[in-house]
Design a protein around this motif. Structure first.
Motif, PDB file in Angstrom:
ATOM      1  N   GLY A   1       0.793  -1.222   0.000  1.00 55.93           N
ATOM      2  CA  GLY A   1       0.000   0.000   0.000  1.00 55.93           C
ATOM      3  C   GLY A   1       0.820   1.264   0.000  1.00 55.93           C
ATOM      4  O   GLY A   1       0.264   2.374   0.018  1.00 55.93           O
ATOM      5  N   LEU A   2       2.156   1.146  -0.024  1.00 54.14           N
ATOM      6  CA  LEU A   2       3.005   2.339  -0.016  1.00 54.14           C
ATOM      7  C   LEU A   2       2.828   3.144  -1.293  1.00 54.14           C
ATOM      8  O   LEU A   2       2.714   2.586  -2.387  1.00 54.14           O
ATOM      9  N   GLN A   3       2.850   4.471  -1.137  1.00 52.51           N
ATOM     10  CA  GLN A   3       2.767   5.368  -2.273  1.00 52.51           C
ATOM     11  C   GLN A   3       3.917   6.364  -2.218  1.00 52.51           C
ATOM     12  O   GLN A   3       4.444   6.667  -1.137  1.00 52.51           O
ATOM     13  N   VAL A   4       4.303   6.850  -3.384  1.00 58.01           N
ATOM     14  CA  VAL A   4       5.345   7.874  -3.448  1.00 58.01           C
ATOM     15  C   VAL A   4       4.866   9.104  -2.677  1.00 58.01           C
ATOM     16  O   VAL A   4       3.764   9.600  -2.895  1.00 58.01           O
ATOM     17  N   GLY A   5       5.693   9.556  -1.759  1.00 59.13           N
ATOM     18  CA  GLY A   5       5.337  10.689  -0.918  1.00 59.13           C
ATOM     19  C   GLY A   5       5.006  10.306   0.505  1.00 59.13           C
ATOM     20  O   GLY A   5       4.946  11.175   1.385  1.00 59.13           O
TER      21      GLY A   5
ATOM     22  N   THR B   1       8.754   3.246  -5.913  1.00 60.04           N
ATOM     23  CA  THR B   1       8.506   1.846  -5.573  1.00 60.04           C
ATOM     24  C   THR B   1       8.777   0.979  -6.798  1.00 60.04           C
ATOM     25  O   THR B   1       8.809   1.462  -7.925  1.00 60.04           O
ATOM     26  N   GLY B   2       8.999  -0.310  -6.548  1.00 59.82           N
ATOM     27  CA  GLY B   2       9.199  -1.244  -7.645  1.00 59.82           C
ATOM     28  C   GLY B   2      10.505  -1.059  -8.395  1.00 59.82           C
ATOM     29  O   GLY B   2      10.615  -1.459  -9.556  1.00 59.82           O
ATOM     30  N   ARG B   3      11.526  -0.526  -7.751  1.00 60.03           N
ATOM     31  CA  ARG B   3      12.827  -0.357  -8.420  1.00 60.03           C
ATOM     32  C   ARG B   3      13.459  -1.726  -8.658  1.00 60.03           C
ATOM     33  O   ARG B   3      13.579  -2.547  -7.750  1.00 60.03           O
ATOM     34  N   ASN B   4      13.903  -1.978  -9.890  1.00 58.40           N
ATOM     35  CA  ASN B   4      14.551  -3.240 -10.209  1.00 58.40           C
ATOM     36  C   ASN B   4      15.635  -3.006 -11.250  1.00 58.40           C
ATOM     37  O   ASN B   4      15.879  -1.880 -11.676  1.00 58.40           O
ATOM     38  N   GLN B   5      16.307  -4.092 -11.618  1.00 59.79           N
ATOM     39  CA  GLN B   5      17.395  -4.057 -12.597  1.00 59.79           C
ATOM     40  C   GLN B   5      18.482  -3.073 -12.171  1.00 59.79           C
ATOM     41  O   GLN B   5      19.077  -2.380 -12.999  1.00 59.79           O
ATOM     42  N   LEU B   6      18.764  -3.038 -10.875  1.00 65.61           N
ATOM     43  CA  LEU B   6      19.827  -2.187 -10.346  1.00 65.61           C
ATOM     44  C   LEU B   6      21.146  -2.939 -10.240  1.00 65.61           C
ATOM     45  O   LEU B   6      22.187  -2.327 -10.018  1.00 65.61           O
ATOM     46  N   GLY B   7      21.100  -4.266 -10.363  1.00 66.17           N
ATOM     47  CA  GLY B   7      22.317  -5.056 -10.255  1.00 66.17           C
ATOM     48  C   GLY B   7      22.740  -5.312  -8.820  1.00 66.17           C
ATOM     49  O   GLY B   7      23.876  -5.718  -8.573  1.00 66.17           O
ATOM     50  N   ILE B   8      21.834  -5.097  -7.852  1.00 61.26           N
ATOM     51  CA  ILE B   8      22.162  -5.329  -6.449  1.00 61.26           C
ATOM     52  C   ILE B   8      21.881  -6.778  -6.073  1.00 61.26           C
ATOM     53  O   ILE B   8      22.727  -7.462  -5.508  1.00 61.26           O
ATOM     54  N   ASN B   9      20.671  -7.243  -6.368  1.00 60.95           N
ATOM     55  CA  ASN B   9      20.258  -8.621  -6.096  1.00 60.95           C
ATOM     56  C   ASN B   9      19.741  -9.267  -7.371  1.00 60.95           C
ATOM     57  O   ASN B   9      19.487  -8.581  -8.373  1.00 60.95           O
ATOM     58  N   THR B  10      19.573 -10.570  -7.315  1.00 61.22           N
ATOM     59  CA  THR B  10      18.976 -11.269  -8.448  1.00 61.22           C
ATOM     60  C   THR B  10      17.502 -10.906  -8.588  1.00 61.22           C
ATOM     61  O   THR B  10      17.021 -10.602  -9.678  1.00 61.22           O
TER      62      THR B  10
ATOM     63  N   GLU C   1      14.769  -8.234  -7.496  1.00 62.74           N
ATOM     64  CA  GLU C   1      14.723  -6.863  -6.991  1.00 62.74           C
ATOM     65  C   GLU C   1      13.322  -6.278  -7.136  1.00 62.74           C
ATOM     66  O   GLU C   1      12.695  -6.400  -8.186  1.00 62.74           O
ATOM     67  N   ASN C   2      12.872  -5.665  -6.067  1.00 65.72           N
ATOM     68  CA  ASN C   2      11.596  -4.946  -6.088  1.00 65.72           C
ATOM     69  C   ASN C   2      11.665  -3.880  -4.994  1.00 65.72           C
ATOM     70  O   ASN C   2      10.855  -3.847  -4.075  1.00 65.72           O
ATOM     71  N   PHE C   3      12.658  -3.019  -5.088  1.00 68.92           N
ATOM     72  CA  PHE C   3      13.035  -2.149  -3.981  1.00 68.92           C
ATOM     73  C   PHE C   3      12.083  -0.973  -3.776  1.00 68.92           C
ATOM     74  O   PHE C   3      11.489  -0.448  -4.720  1.00 68.92           O
ATOM     75  N   ILE C   4      11.982  -0.576  -2.500  1.00 65.56           N
ATOM     76  CA  ILE C   4      11.427   0.719  -2.139  1.00 65.56           C
ATOM     77  C   ILE C   4      12.587   1.709  -2.129  1.00 65.56           C
ATOM     78  O   ILE C   4      13.593   1.476  -1.465  1.00 65.56           O
ATOM     79  N   GLN C   5      12.462   2.784  -2.878  1.00 66.05           N
ATOM     80  CA  GLN C   5      13.498   3.824  -2.851  1.00 66.05           C
ATOM     81  C   GLN C   5      13.067   4.925  -1.892  1.00 66.05           C
ATOM     82  O   GLN C   5      11.914   5.348  -1.881  1.00 66.05           O
ATOM     83  N   THR C   6      14.000   5.392  -1.077  1.00 70.30           N
ATOM     84  CA  THR C   6      13.692   6.430  -0.100  1.00 70.30           C
ATOM     85  C   THR C   6      14.862   7.399   0.040  1.00 70.30           C
ATOM     86  O   THR C   6      16.006   7.031  -0.235  1.00 70.30           O
TER      87      THR C   6
END
Length: 383
Positions: free
Chosen positions: A175-179, A203-212, A214-219
């Motif tokens: 349920g997280l939203q930007v902001g 939200t949903g950041r992927n293809q960053l090359g950190i993990n195999t 990826e579905n990151f929350i960016q903050t």
């Protein structure tokens, strides 16, 4: 002249008298309410003291966030030149190098999920550690063991012998939203438990090359070395993510941090506790996104489907008949737009089940059934 002067004076006096009478009779006095300013509104007690405080959220979550200290022994060898037979022929064993043991320590953070001692953290915090110690916010120190880890998502579960630990309230990361306001709790640089505040940047950041996977929350809440494995909470003190990584050219926080959504973390933790590892589906192919250039060469629409760039010999896809150059458009009727879609979709399929793969080969449609196998630990580019 005297008559003219008398006439002018009389006329002037008459005009002034008429003006006075008009002002007196026809001009209403200004209303009193227009001259008196409205009183300032009085806010309820506690709401007139500046920005909202997040102290209650921190007090709710902070006791369940722990500091993690790890140690491992590494063996360092000396200069290999001293072990060379030619060198020893002239100098003997005088300079022969002896292996030296060195103690390496690191720090991170973790989150207590259950009262019976299970702690969620990052896999890279405890990887290859010989000793793990957990320090609670009240100073209590506990030994911990690794219950299981998942390098593909960089998550791990620790177990302590304590059974009376404070636990965090798990929220809903979907349920997280930007902001949305979020707070990061951890132990940056080993200075002690620290809280930083920011918002959800994406939200949903992927293809960053950190993990195999990826579905990151960016903050932009400050995340620094030592925060890894700590809690990302919402304004109500509920856990929404596990702080994992930063994007930085200096090694410190630059306003771009990444956290693993708690929904993903819960699924990984449940599998680790249930079967000791995370089981994912696997096809044994390498995929490539359809670019404009590839679309033109294959006569396809850009952004539709995934090009099979490689097939592992003997893998599930190879046994089913998929070949390099095939274009996969759907799996189980779900359309694909990127290789990342295949990775996540197949990973969620239990090994042993079959999936229906549709696409094109040399311009002709294909429809193939593939039995999914369990994903081994391999190159992140292989689905």
């Amino acid at each position: 002249m005297k008559r003219a002067f008398t006439y002018i004076a009389t006329s002037a006096l008459a005009g002034m008298a008429a003006a006075y009478i008009a002002v007196t009779l026809f001009t209403a006095p200004a209303p009193t309410e227009l001259l008196t300013p409205d009183p300032l509104p009085v806010l309820p007690a506690g709401q007139n003291q500046g920005p909202v405080s997040y102290a209650s959220a921190v007090q709710l979550a902070a006791p369940a966030v722990v500091n993690i200290f790890t140690a491992k022994v590494t063996v360092q060898r000396g200069n290999p030149l001293f072990d060379d037979p030619f060198f020893q022929r002239f100098f003997g064993d005088r300079f022969r190098s002896q292996p030296r043991k060195q103690l390496q320590t690191s720090l991170g953070s973790g989150v207590i999920i259950s009262r019976n001692g299970y702690i969620l953290t990052n896999n890279h915090v405890i990887e290859d550690a010989d000793q793990i110690r957990v320090v609670l916010s009240n100073g209590r120190t506990l030994d911990a063991q690794v219950a299981g880890g998942d390098p593909d998502t960089d998550l791990a579960v620790l177990k302590t012998d304590a059974d009376d630990l404070p636990t965090i309230t798990v929220g809903d990361s979907q349920g997280l939203q930007v902001g949305d306001v979020v707070l990061a709790i951890g132990n940056p640089f080993g200075v002690g438990q620290t809280v930083t505040m920011g918002i959800v940047s994406a939200t949903g950041r992927n293809q960053l090359g950190i993990n195999t996977f990826e579905n990151f929350i960016q903050t932009d809440a400050a995340i620094n070395p030592g925060n890894s494995g700590g809690a990302l909470i919402n304004a109500h003190g509920q856990l929404v993510g596990i702080n994992t990584a930063i994007f930085s050219k200096s090694g410190g926080s630059q306003g771009i941090g990444f956290a693993i959504p708690v929904t993903l973390a819960k699924g990984v933790m449940e599998q680790i506790l249930k079967q000791g590892r995370v089981v994912r589906g696997w096809l044994g192919i390498a995929g490539q996104d359809i670019t404009q250039e590839l679309a033109e060469s294959f006569g396809l629409k850009a952004g539709r489907g995934v090009l099979v760039s490689g097939v592992l010999e003997g893998g599930p896809a190879d046994q089913a008949g998929l070949t390099p150059g095939d274009v996969i458009s759907t799996i189980n009727e779900q359309p694909l737009t990127s290789a990342h879609d295949i990775l996540n979709l197949i990973a969620a399929v239990p090994p042993g089940e079959k999936v229906r793969v549709k696409g094109w080969r040399n311009g002709e449609p294909i429809d193939i059934q593939v039995e999914v196998s369990e994903r081994p630990r391999l190159d992140p580019q292989q689905q």
